[in-house]
Scaffold this motif. Structure first.
Motif, PDB file in Angstrom:
ATOM      1  N   VAL A   5       0.920  -1.129  -0.048  1.00 45.53           N
ATOM      2  CA  VAL A   5      -0.171  -0.232   0.377  1.00 45.53           C
ATOM      3  C   VAL A   5       1.313   1.309  -0.100  1.00 45.53           C
ATOM      4  N   ALA A   6       0.611   2.139  -0.753  1.00 46.82           N
ATOM      5  CA  ALA A   6       1.191   3.590  -0.632  1.00 46.82           C
ATOM      6  C   ALA A   6      -0.432   4.107  -0.526  1.00 46.82           C
ATOM      7  N   ALA A   7       0.490   5.422   0.165  1.00 46.41           N
ATOM      8  CA  ALA A   7      -1.053   6.470   0.269  1.00 46.41           C
ATOM      9  C   ALA A   7      -0.766   8.024   0.459  1.00 46.41           C
ATOM     10  N   ARG A   8      -1.038   8.600  -0.638  1.00 48.59           N
ATOM     11  CA  ARG A   8      -1.229  10.400  -0.540  1.00 48.59           C
ATOM     12  C   ARG A   8      -2.303  11.100   0.153  1.00 48.59           C
ATOM     13  N   ALA A   9      -2.155  12.181  -0.310  1.00 51.28           N
ATOM     14  CA  ALA A   9      -2.968  13.039   0.638  1.00 51.28           C
ATOM     15  C   ALA A   9      -3.108  14.362  -0.517  1.00 51.28           C
ATOM     16  N   THR A  10      -3.861  15.024  -0.085  1.00 48.85           N
ATOM     17  CA  THR A  10      -4.375  16.765  -1.085  1.00 48.85           C
ATOM     18  C   THR A  10      -3.667  16.912   0.125  1.00 48.85           C
TER      19      THR A  10
ATOM     20  N   THR B 223      -5.822   8.912  -1.468  1.00 47.71           N
ATOM     21  CA  THR B 223      -5.186   9.026  -2.253  1.00 47.71           C
ATOM     22  C   THR B 223      -4.702   6.526  -2.256  1.00 47.71           C
ATOM     23  N   LEU B 224      -4.881   5.496  -2.562  1.00 46.06           N
ATOM     24  CA  LEU B 224      -4.697   4.619  -1.336  1.00 46.06           C
ATOM     25  C   LEU B 224      -3.813   3.684  -3.204  1.00 46.06           C
ATOM     26  N   ASP B 225      -2.897   3.798  -3.620  1.00 43.40           N
ATOM     27  CA  ASP B 225      -2.725   2.472  -4.557  1.00 43.40           C
ATOM     28  C   ASP B 225      -2.311   1.486  -3.762  1.00 43.40           C
TER      29      ASP B 225
ATOM     30  N   ILE C  73     -11.570  -8.373  -5.820  1.00 42.43           N
ATOM     31  CA  ILE C  73     -11.282  -6.694  -6.226  1.00 42.43           C
ATOM     32  C   ILE C  73     -10.433  -6.804  -6.989  1.00 42.43           C
ATOM     33  N   PRO C  74      -9.690  -6.355  -7.666  1.00 38.19           N
ATOM     34  CA  PRO C  74      -9.194  -6.363  -8.626  1.00 38.19           C
ATOM     35  C   PRO C  74      -7.328  -5.990  -7.957  1.00 38.19           C
ATOM     36  N   ASN C  75      -6.465  -6.709  -8.374  1.00 35.91           N
ATOM     37  CA  ASN C  75      -5.528  -7.522  -7.897  1.00 35.91           C
ATOM     38  C   ASN C  75      -4.169  -6.027  -7.748  1.00 35.91           C
ATOM     39  N   ARG C  76      -4.832  -4.752  -8.426  1.00 34.26           N
ATOM     40  CA  ARG C  76      -3.833  -3.936  -8.363  1.00 34.26           C
ATOM     41  C   ARG C  76      -5.129  -2.626  -8.676  1.00 34.26           C
ATOM     42  N   GLY C  77      -4.752  -1.917  -8.245  1.00 32.80           N
ATOM     43  CA  GLY C  77      -5.508  -0.558  -8.682  1.00 32.80           C
ATOM     44  C   GLY C  77      -5.219   0.744  -7.544  1.00 32.80           C
ATOM     45  N   ARG C  78      -6.522   1.628  -7.259  1.00 33.80           N
ATOM     46  CA  ARG C  78      -6.464   2.612  -6.015  1.00 33.80           C
ATOM     47  C   ARG C  78      -7.099   2.584  -5.699  1.00 33.80           C
ATOM     48  N   VAL C  79      -7.542   3.143  -4.398  1.00 33.92           N
ATOM     49  CA  VAL C  79      -8.855   3.533  -3.778  1.00 33.92           C
ATOM     50  C   VAL C  79      -8.687   5.125  -3.040  1.00 33.92           C
ATOM     51  N   VAL C  80      -9.816   5.776  -3.113  1.00 34.26           N
ATOM     52  CA  VAL C  80      -9.742   7.091  -3.728  1.00 34.26           C
ATOM     53  C   VAL C  80     -10.937   7.482  -2.607  1.00 34.26           C
TER      54      VAL C  80
ATOM     55  N   PHE D  34      -2.907  -4.375   6.465  1.00 36.80           N
ATOM     56  CA  PHE D  34      -2.021  -3.440   5.983  1.00 36.80           C
ATOM     57  C   PHE D  34      -1.745  -2.408   5.946  1.00 36.80           C
ATOM     58  N   THR D  35      -1.010  -1.302   6.325  1.00 38.63           N
ATOM     59  CA  THR D  35      -1.195   0.186   6.161  1.00 38.63           C
ATOM     60  C   THR D  35       0.230   1.222   5.478  1.00 38.63           C
ATOM     61  N   ALA D  36      -0.948   2.004   5.705  1.00 39.82           N
ATOM     62  CA  ALA D  36       0.666   3.234   5.331  1.00 39.82           C
ATOM     63  C   ALA D  36      -0.256   4.854   6.425  1.00 39.82           C
ATOM     64  N   THR D  37       0.892   5.680   6.575  1.00 40.21           N
ATOM     65  CA  THR D  37       0.519   7.103   6.668  1.00 40.21           C
ATOM     66  C   THR D  37       0.966   8.172   5.979  1.00 40.21           C
ATOM     67  N   VAL D  38      -0.430   8.917   6.611  1.00 33.21           N
ATOM     68  CA  VAL D  38      -0.002  10.527   5.621  1.00 33.21           C
ATOM     69  C   VAL D  38      -0.121  11.257   6.884  1.00 33.21           C
ATOM     70  N   THR D  39       0.582  12.594   6.670  1.00 33.75           N
ATOM     71  CA  THR D  39       0.320  13.557   7.244  1.00 33.75           C
ATOM     72  C   THR D  39      -0.017  14.694   6.113  1.00 33.75           C
ATOM     73  N   THR D  40      -1.231  14.953   7.010  1.00 33.39           N
ATOM     74  CA  THR D  40      -2.116  16.243   6.247  1.00 33.39           C
ATOM     75  C   THR D  40      -1.280  17.347   7.077  1.00 33.39           C
ATOM     76  N   THR D  41      -2.051  19.121   6.457  1.00 33.17           N
ATOM     77  CA  THR D  41      -1.686  20.275   7.155  1.00 33.17           C
ATOM     78  C   THR D  41      -2.441  21.331   6.619  1.00 33.17           C
ATOM     79  N   ARG D  42      -3.217  22.318   7.246  1.00 30.57           N
ATOM     80  CA  ARG D  42      -3.646  23.300   6.738  1.00 30.57           C
ATOM     81  C   ARG D  42      -3.695  24.301   7.097  1.00 30.57           C
ATOM     82  N   ASP D  43      -3.645  25.297   5.986  1.00 32.51           N
ATOM     83  CA  ASP D  43      -3.108  26.645   5.663  1.00 32.51           C
ATOM     84  C   ASP D  43      -3.677  27.643   6.160  1.00 32.51           C
ATOM     85  N   SER D  44      -3.571  28.461   7.502  1.00 33.22           N
ATOM     86  CA  SER D  44      -4.510  29.081   7.936  1.00 33.22           C
ATOM     87  C   SER D  44      -4.674  30.222   7.841  1.00 33.22           C
TER      88      SER D  44
END
Length: 186
Positions: free
Chosen positions: A45-50, A62-64, A125-132, A176-186
């Motif tokens: 699993v690879a994760a990213r966030a806006t 997004t989880l690939d 589910i497909p063997n490869r893909g993406r979840v949003v 099976f996990t991945a970690t994502v850190t998000t920040t918010r503009d002030s």
């Protein structure tokens, strides 16, 4: 000579079947039921966030993912859930499952559970893909996202839709996990 080759090939198959399975990246997280073996499937699993989060606090995660079955002669009967723990705010109510080509396969409904927000992906589910997943979060946060696989089901059980609580009580659960850190503009 043919018999010697047949015996050698048979012994090689037996040795391969008895050799220990490779270590997967997941661990058993079942509370009520102890897993007896390593997972039958490995999910990378690879994760990213806006980032930074939009002014309204909406973040798209997004989880690939890529699944690999461990060598086994048995068919894989299992069921999958996708989701995790989200920062303070409102977790996603749905997730979009895409195949490797980017084509939408399904829209998954998500619910709050004792261990986070999880979406039932079913057993096919497909063997490869993406979840949003899209959620509203407040400020900076750390999100742990991924897949839960429930194993040791038979064919009839894999076709049935179990609640998350019932699946955790009855079957072996690997995460099976991945970690994502998000920040918010002030």
């Amino acid at each position: 000579m043919r018999h010697a080759l047949g015996i050698a090939a048979g012994l090689a198959l037996i040795a391969a079947a008895l050799s220990p399975l490779p270590q997967a990246q997941a661990s058993c997280v079942s509370v009520t039921r102890k897993c007896q073996a390593q997972p039958l499937i490995d999910i990378k699993v690879a994760a990213r966030a806006t980032s930074p989060a939009a002014p309204n606090g909406q973040v798209s995660y997004t989880l690939d993912y890529s699944m690999t079955l461990t060598p086994s002669f048995a068919p894989y009967w299992g069921t999958f859930w996708v989701g995790g723990r989200f920062p303070a705010g409102r977790g996603p109510t749905r997730a979009v499952l895409l195949d490797a080509a980017g084509k939408r396969v399904a829209v998954l409904r998500c619910r709050e559970h004792s261990d986070g927000v999880w979406c039932a992906a079913g057993s096919h589910i497909p063997n490869r893909g993406r979840v949003v997943l899209t959620a509203r979060t407040g400020g900076k946060g750390v999100t742990r996202l991924g897949f839960d696989s429930f194993e040791e089901l038979d064919r009839k059980e894999s076709e049935r839709r179990f609640s998350r609580r019932e699946a955790r009580a009855r079957f072996c659960n690997h995460r099976f996990t991945a970690t994502v850190t998000t920040t918010r503009d002030s």
